[in-house]
Design a protein around this motif. Structure first.
Motif, PDB file in Angstrom:
ATOM      1  N   ARG A   1      60.895 -19.369 110.350  1.00 28.53           N
ATOM      2  CA  ARG A   1      61.583 -20.655 110.267  1.00 28.53           C
ATOM      3  C   ARG A   1      61.437 -21.260 108.870  1.00 28.53           C
ATOM      4  NH1 ARG A   1      65.757 -23.036 111.109  1.00 28.53           N
ATOM      5  NH2 ARG A   1      65.691 -22.041 113.158  1.00 28.53           N
ATOM      6  N   ALA A   2      60.240 -21.165 108.304  1.00 25.37           N
ATOM      7  CA  ALA A   2      60.019 -21.705 106.965  1.00 25.37           C
ATOM      8  C   ALA A   2      60.836 -20.946 105.918  1.00 25.37           C
ATOM      9  CB  ALA A   2      58.531 -21.649 106.615  1.00 25.37           C
ATOM     10  N   MET A   3      60.934 -19.616 106.062  1.00 25.03           N
ATOM     11  CA  MET A   3      61.727 -18.822 105.136  1.00 25.03           C
ATOM     12  C   MET A   3      63.210 -19.167 105.259  1.00 25.03           C
ATOM     13  SD  MET A   3      59.935 -15.065 105.427  1.00 25.03           S
ATOM     14  CE  MET A   3      61.056 -14.319 104.226  1.00 25.03           C
ATOM     15  N   LEU A   4      63.692 -19.278 106.486  1.00 26.48           N
ATOM     16  CA  LEU A   4      65.097 -19.605 106.706  1.00 26.48           C
ATOM     17  C   LEU A   4      65.436 -20.967 106.098  1.00 26.48           C
ATOM     18  CD1 LEU A   4      67.752 -18.705 108.022  1.00 26.48           C
ATOM     19  CD2 LEU A   4      66.976 -19.779 110.137  1.00 26.48           C
ATOM     20  N   ASP A   5      64.560 -21.950 106.300  1.00 21.29           N
ATOM     21  CA  ASP A   5      64.793 -23.279 105.731  1.00 21.29           C
ATOM     22  C   ASP A   5      64.793 -23.236 104.211  1.00 21.29           C
ATOM     23  OD1 ASP A   5      64.927 -24.327 108.285  1.00 21.29           O
ATOM     24  OD2 ASP A   5      62.880 -25.132 108.267  1.00 21.29           O
ATOM     25  N   LEU A   6      63.894 -22.460 103.627  1.00 21.77           N
ATOM     26  CA  LEU A   6      63.774 -22.387 102.169  1.00 21.77           C
ATOM     27  C   LEU A   6      64.956 -21.664 101.533  1.00 21.77           C
ATOM     28  CD1 LEU A   6      61.831 -23.024  99.771  1.00 21.77           C
ATOM     29  CD2 LEU A   6      60.931 -20.707 100.068  1.00 21.77           C
ATOM     30  N   LEU A   7      65.442 -20.611 102.186  1.00 21.07           N
ATOM     31  CA  LEU A   7      66.485 -19.767 101.593  1.00 21.07           C
ATOM     32  C   LEU A   7      67.902 -20.288 101.840  1.00 21.07           C
ATOM     33  CD1 LEU A   7      65.090 -16.220 102.472  1.00 21.07           C
ATOM     34  CD2 LEU A   7      64.805 -17.510 100.349  1.00 21.07           C
ATOM     35  N   THR A   8      68.092 -21.068 102.898  1.00 23.11           N
ATOM     36  CA  THR A   8      69.432 -21.518 103.273  1.00 23.11           C
ATOM     37  C   THR A   8      70.189 -22.227 102.142  1.00 23.11           C
ATOM     38  OG1 THR A   8      68.953 -21.618 105.639  1.00 23.11           O
ATOM     39  CG2 THR A   8      70.721 -23.029 104.833  1.00 23.11           C
ATOM     40  N   PRO A   9      69.563 -23.101 101.348  1.00 21.66           N
ATOM     41  CA  PRO A   9      70.324 -23.772 100.289  1.00 21.66           C
ATOM     42  C   PRO A   9      70.930 -22.826  99.253  1.00 21.66           C
ATOM     43  CG  PRO A   9      68.263 -24.930 100.698  1.00 21.66           C
ATOM     44  CD  PRO A   9      68.191 -23.640 101.456  1.00 21.66           C
ATOM     45  N   PHE A  10      70.431 -21.605  99.166  1.00 19.88           N
ATOM     46  CA  PHE A  10      70.933 -20.656  98.167  1.00 19.88           C
ATOM     47  C   PHE A  10      71.990 -19.705  98.737  1.00 19.88           C
ATOM     48  CE2 PHE A  10      66.589 -21.863  97.173  1.00 19.88           C
ATOM     49  CZ  PHE A  10      66.729 -22.340  95.879  1.00 19.88           C
ATOM     50  N   MET A  11      72.254 -19.829 100.024  1.00 20.98           N
ATOM     51  CA  MET A  11      73.186 -18.910 100.667  1.00 20.98           C
ATOM     52  C   MET A  11      74.628 -19.329 100.421  1.00 20.98           C
ATOM     53  SD  MET A  11      71.338 -18.316 104.336  1.00 20.98           S
ATOM     54  CE  MET A  11      69.597 -17.921 104.431  1.00 20.98           C
ATOM     55  N   THR A  12      75.425 -18.408  99.899  1.00 24.72           N
ATOM     56  CA  THR A  12      76.846 -18.634  99.768  1.00 24.72           C
ATOM     57  C   THR A  12      77.518 -18.420 101.123  1.00 24.72           C
ATOM     58  OG1 THR A  12      77.178 -16.313  99.191  1.00 24.72           O
ATOM     59  CG2 THR A  12      76.801 -17.857  97.366  1.00 24.72           C
ATOM     60  N   GLU A  13      78.771 -18.807 101.236  1.00 27.39           N
ATOM     61  CA  GLU A  13      79.484 -18.636 102.500  1.00 27.39           C
ATOM     62  C   GLU A  13      79.513 -17.172 102.973  1.00 27.39           C
ATOM     63  OE1 GLU A  13      80.557 -20.732 104.820  1.00 27.39           O
ATOM     64  OE2 GLU A  13      79.509 -22.221 103.605  1.00 27.39           O
ATOM     65  N   PRO A  14      79.768 -16.189 102.079  1.00 26.01           N
ATOM     66  CA  PRO A  14      79.740 -14.789 102.541  1.00 26.01           C
ATOM     67  C   PRO A  14      78.381 -14.390 103.122  1.00 26.01           C
ATOM     68  CG  PRO A  14      80.839 -14.952 100.420  1.00 26.01           C
ATOM     69  CD  PRO A  14      80.237 -16.289 100.679  1.00 26.01           C
ATOM     70  N   LEU A  15      77.281 -14.941 102.605  1.00 25.20           N
ATOM     71  CA  LEU A  15      75.967 -14.580 103.111  1.00 25.20           C
ATOM     72  C   LEU A  15      75.683 -15.227 104.462  1.00 25.20           C
ATOM     73  CD1 LEU A  15      73.759 -14.786  99.878  1.00 25.20           C
ATOM     74  CD2 LEU A  15      74.501 -12.733 101.107  1.00 25.20           C
ATOM     75  N   ARG A  16      76.312 -16.357 104.740  1.00 22.88           N
ATOM     76  CA  ARG A  16      76.108 -17.021 106.024  1.00 22.88           C
ATOM     77  C   ARG A  16      76.933 -16.391 107.135  1.00 22.88           C
ATOM     78  NH1 ARG A  16      74.275 -22.588 105.064  1.00 22.88           N
ATOM     79  NH2 ARG A  16      74.307 -23.009 102.832  1.00 22.88           N
ATOM     80  N   ALA A  17      77.939 -15.618 106.781  1.00 23.87           N
ATOM     81  CA  ALA A  17      78.871 -15.069 107.778  1.00 23.87           C
ATOM     82  C   ALA A  17      78.179 -14.110 108.717  1.00 23.87           C
ATOM     83  CB  ALA A  17      80.015 -14.366 107.064  1.00 23.87           C
TER      84      ALA A  17
END
Length: 265
Positions: free
Chosen positions: A249-265
């Motif tokens: 959960r901590a990793m997901l919260d930390l990395l999410t701001p750097f994710m582009t739309e293709p990476l979130r797909a």
């Protein structure tokens, strides 16, 4: 033990013996470039052939998805094979590589093996039966946060479209943890999370054969593994985050701001 797991272990050990036989004469190995920074050797192909033969002898009707020979057959059962995960390491004599074999049944991971022939470490898992290293039960680390955590990762060396996003992630993770490690074999990186040797792992652009067996190891060792959206499509997207519940959960919260739309797909 899961009956299919026994066969997977036999196949992994067979490939491991072949790989190690060539390890002291690397200059004789024929190497081709599949794409930028992505290599295949005649050892990869020979190891894959040995694995496929072992599986075909016992399960002739099962489908196969293998890194070098691709998809063969169809059906409810599918073996997912990486005969030499860490080929670049292997070709340089860098002793961090592995064999990864997993079995899916109707889309669900059933058993998996990650074998490190240099250290004789055999990581195994079967759905609902836990994960083991050389017959010792595995559990993910119990660290409650990223503070003091050791995190594994892998650089997006093939497809570098996401390099800027990744470098942002790398910096943020470096600032929040005790350190990052990039040994170069994703299958082993995931096995190390299952064994509690690292507290978490993330990577962009993996293939199913890189992570199928390691994913089951983590799940059966009590960990969490998801895609970058927090869902279960990591085998499809190739983008994954793994750790215990709190670290994930901590990793997901930390990395999410750097994710582009293709990476979130």
């Amino acid at each position: 033990m899961h009956p299919s797991l026994n066969i997977a272990i036999r196949a992994a050990r067979s490939a491991g013996r072949l790989i190690m036989r060539y390890s002291d004469r690397l200059e004789q190995i024929q190497v081709e470039s599949k794409s930028r920074n992505d290599f295949v050797s005649d050892v990869d192909r020979a190891a894959e052939a040995a694995i496929v033969q072992e599986l075909r002898n016992r399960f002739p009707g099962h489908a196969i998805l293998a890194e070098e020979s691709g998809e063969q057959g169809s059906g409810d059962f599918q073996w997912i094979i990486d005969p030499l995960d860490g080929t670049t390491n292997y070709l340089h004599g860098f002793p961090q590589f592995s064999i990864s074999i997993a079995l899916k049944y109707k889309g669900q991971l059933e058993c998996g093996v990650v074998y490190d022939p240099t250290r004789e470490e055999l990581f195994t898992a079967a759905r609902g039966q836990g994960a083991q290293l050389n017959d010792r039960k595995l559990r993910v680390a119990t660290r409650p946060s990223l503070e003091g955590a050791l995190i594994g990762t892998g650089f997006p060396f093939r497809d570098q479209r996401h390099i800027d996003a990744y470098l942002g992630m790398f910096k943020a993770m470096t600032l929040e943890t005790a350190g990052l490690r990039r040994p170069g074999s994703a299958a082993l990186d995931l096995a190390y999370v299952a064994a509690g040797r690292t507290d978490g792992f993330w990577e962009i652009g993996l293939s199913p054969w890189d992570c199928a067996a390691g994913a089951l190891l983590i799940l059966e060792a009590g960990g969490v593994i998801t895609d970058f959206g927090g869902g279960s499509r990591f085998l499809d997207t190739g983008n994954l985050i793994a750790g215990n519940l709190k670290v994930h959960r901590a990793m997901l919260d930390l990395l999410t701001p750097f994710m582009t739309e293709p990476l979130r797909a």
